[in-house]
Design a protein around this motif. Structure first.
Motif, short mmCIF file in Angstrom:
data_model
loop_
_atom_site.label_atom_id
_atom_site.label_comp_id
_atom_site.label_asym_id
_atom_site.label_seq_id
_atom_site.Cartn_x
_atom_site.Cartn_y
_atom_site.Cartn_z
N CYS A 1 0.80 -1.14 -0.04
CA CYS A 1 -0.08 0.02 0.22
C CYS A 1 0.88 1.37 -0.12
CB CYS A 1 -0.78 -0.12 1.21
SG CYS A 1 -0.29 0.06 2.87
N ASN A 2 2.00 0.99 0.42
CA ASN A 2 3.17 2.35 0.34
C ASN A 2 2.88 3.30 1.63
OD1 ASN A 2 5.30 1.39 -1.27
ND2 ASN A 2 3.83 2.02 -3.00
N SER A 3 1.83 3.10 2.46
CA SER A 3 1.42 3.89 3.37
C SER A 3 2.69 4.14 4.35
CB SER A 3 0.23 3.28 4.36
OG SER A 3 -0.77 3.30 3.49
N CYS A 4 3.65 3.32 4.58
CA CYS A 4 4.87 3.31 5.23
C CYS A 4 5.72 4.71 4.78
CB CYS A 4 5.71 2.08 5.25
SG CYS A 4 6.08 1.36 3.87
N ARG A 5 5.64 4.99 3.64
CA ARG A 5 6.57 6.07 3.09
C ARG A 5 5.93 7.43 3.71
NH1 ARG A 5 8.23 4.58 -3.19
NH2 ARG A 5 8.92 2.56 -2.84
N GLU A 6 4.79 7.44 3.92
CA GLU A 6 4.13 8.77 4.50
C GLU A 6 4.08 8.59 6.06
OE1 GLU A 6 0.45 9.33 2.76
OE2 GLU A 6 1.12 9.44 0.71
N ARG A 7 3.65 7.62 6.55
CA ARG A 7 3.50 7.52 7.95
C ARG A 7 4.98 7.16 8.69
NH1 ARG A 7 -1.39 5.14 9.71
NH2 ARG A 7 -0.46 3.81 11.13
N GLY A 8 5.95 6.62 8.12
CA GLY A 8 7.04 6.22 8.52
C GLY A 8 7.19 4.78 9.41
N LYS A 9 6.25 4.12 9.34
CA LYS A 9 6.03 2.85 9.81
C LYS A 9 4.71 2.05 9.12
CE LYS A 9 2.88 4.28 13.55
NZ LYS A 9 2.46 4.25 15.00
N CYS A 10 4.87 0.65 9.27
CA CYS A 10 3.68 -0.05 8.62
C CYS A 10 2.43 0.32 9.03
CB CYS A 10 4.00 -1.42 8.85
SG CYS A 10 3.10 -2.50 7.86
N VAL A 11 1.37 0.29 8.30
CA VAL A 11 0.08 0.57 8.52
C VAL A 11 -0.48 -0.26 9.28
CG1 VAL A 11 -1.10 -0.52 6.53
CG2 VAL A 11 -2.22 1.61 7.33
N MET A 12 -0.05 -1.68 9.22
CA MET A 12 -0.66 -2.82 10.01
C MET A 12 0.28 -2.60 11.39
SD MET A 12 -1.10 -5.96 7.38
CE MET A 12 0.12 -5.63 6.37
N ASP A 13 -0.26 -2.03 12.33
CA ASP A 13 0.25 -1.85 13.64
C ASP A 13 0.52 -3.06 14.57
OD1 ASP A 13 1.87 -0.33 15.46
OD2 ASP A 13 0.25 0.70 16.22
N ASP A 14 1.49 -3.73 14.37
CA ASP A 14 1.68 -5.13 15.00
C ASP A 14 3.25 -5.32 15.64
OD1 ASP A 14 2.88 -5.62 12.74
OD2 ASP A 14 1.45 -7.42 12.23
N ILE A 15 3.71 -6.25 15.69
CA ILE A 15 4.98 -6.66 16.05
C ILE A 15 6.19 -6.15 15.37
CG2 ILE A 15 5.24 -8.92 15.27
CD1 ILE A 15 6.60 -9.63 18.00
N VAL A 16 5.62 -5.93 13.61
CA VAL A 16 6.61 -5.22 13.20
C VAL A 16 7.11 -3.97 13.42
CG1 VAL A 16 6.96 -4.84 10.64
CG2 VAL A 16 5.95 -6.80 11.11
N ASN A 17 6.09 -3.29 13.81
CA ASN A 17 6.58 -1.80 14.10
C ASN A 17 7.16 -1.70 15.37
OD1 ASN A 17 5.42 -0.48 11.87
ND2 ASN A 17 3.50 -0.17 13.12
N GLU A 18 6.96 -2.76 16.31
CA GLU A 18 7.70 -2.78 17.76
C GLU A 18 9.09 -3.32 17.36
OE1 GLU A 18 7.87 -6.00 21.21
OE2 GLU A 18 6.10 -5.70 20.29
N ALA A 19 9.29 -4.05 16.49
CA ALA A 19 10.60 -4.60 16.16
C ALA A 19 11.51 -3.54 15.46
CB ALA A 19 10.67 -5.84 15.24
N ALA A 20 10.73 -2.57 14.64
CA ALA A 20 11.63 -1.46 14.01
C ALA A 20 12.22 -0.84 14.61
CB ALA A 20 10.37 -0.81 13.00
N VAL A 21 11.74 -0.27 16.13
CA VAL A 21 12.47 0.60 17.03
C VAL A 21 13.55 -0.21 17.62
CG1 VAL A 21 12.25 1.76 18.96
CG2 VAL A 21 10.28 1.62 17.48
#
Length: 205
Positions: A50-70
């Motif tokens: 969806c490429n929303s991450c390019r605007e949001r700076g994180k994945c639009v599906m807010d799960d363990i992926v965003n936790e791991a990103a930090v």
């Protein structure tokens, strides 16, 4: 220094975990902090482009992926471990890694990556190659050991009997620790390599 270790097995205490724990002990002796993140038992959807991450700076599906990103941004090295299914990594892990690497915009250059595969018998090298591609496309040096990084075992716990596999994990961890420390010294003296602007092309122009 810190290493983030990803357990891509559905089993928290399976053979993949044994491999990671063998590495963890070496890292501790080397004075390197570790954290093991268990993702193989999570309900993780694959990237939907969806490429929303390019605007949001994180994945639009807010799960363990965003936790791991930090955690990924703050670490010096990343170890990814997976069981082998049909000569491939666990599909849940691949969904996790695809979204993690695609949605994060921080510079991964010179973070050290290492892949580990656990199998009953075959498919180790195919899985090893598959995981290393995430590091290679990101400018991450790939740590190697004394063989292709794998360990054998079918039932949970059997990997403890693979003496050579355990030795491979220890060698990999020592080499990874040396590489991370060497890169840290190199950064102090030389910085990181200059980057050119991307020149993306495709096969029709």
């Amino acid at each position: 220094m810190k290493v983030l270790m990803i357990n891509g097995s559905p089993r928290a205490k399976g053979n993949t975990s044994i491999a990671l724990q063998e590495m963890e002990q070496v890292f501790a002796r080397e004075g390197i902090e570790t954290e093991i993140l268990h993702v193989g038992n999570k309900n993780i959807r694959g990237c939907v482009c969806c490429n929303s991450c390019r605007e949001r700076g994180k994945c639009v599906m807010d799960d363990i992926v965003n936790e791991a990103a930090v955690k990924f941004e703050g670490c010096d090295g990343l170890v990814v471990g997976s069981p082998v299914y049909y000569a491939s990594a666990n599909a849940t892990l691949i969904a996790f890694l695809t979204r993690l690497f695609y949605s994060t915009r921080f510079d991964k250059t010179m973070k050290v990556g290492a892949a580990v595969a656990a199998a009953r018998r075959g498919g180790l090298t195919a899985t090893y190659d598959e995981l290393n591609k995430f590091f290679g496309i990101s400018g991450m040096p790939i740590a190697s050991g004394q063989y292709w990084n794998g360990i054998h075992g079918r039932l949970p716990g059997e990997a403890k009997q693979d003496t050579e596999g355990l030795q491979m994990m220890r060698t990999l961890a020592r080499n990874m620790a040396f590489l991370m420390k060497s890169i840290a010294l190199g950064k102090e003296t030389y910085g990181i390599p200059e980057k050119e602007a991307m020149a993306p092309t495709d096969f029709i122009r």
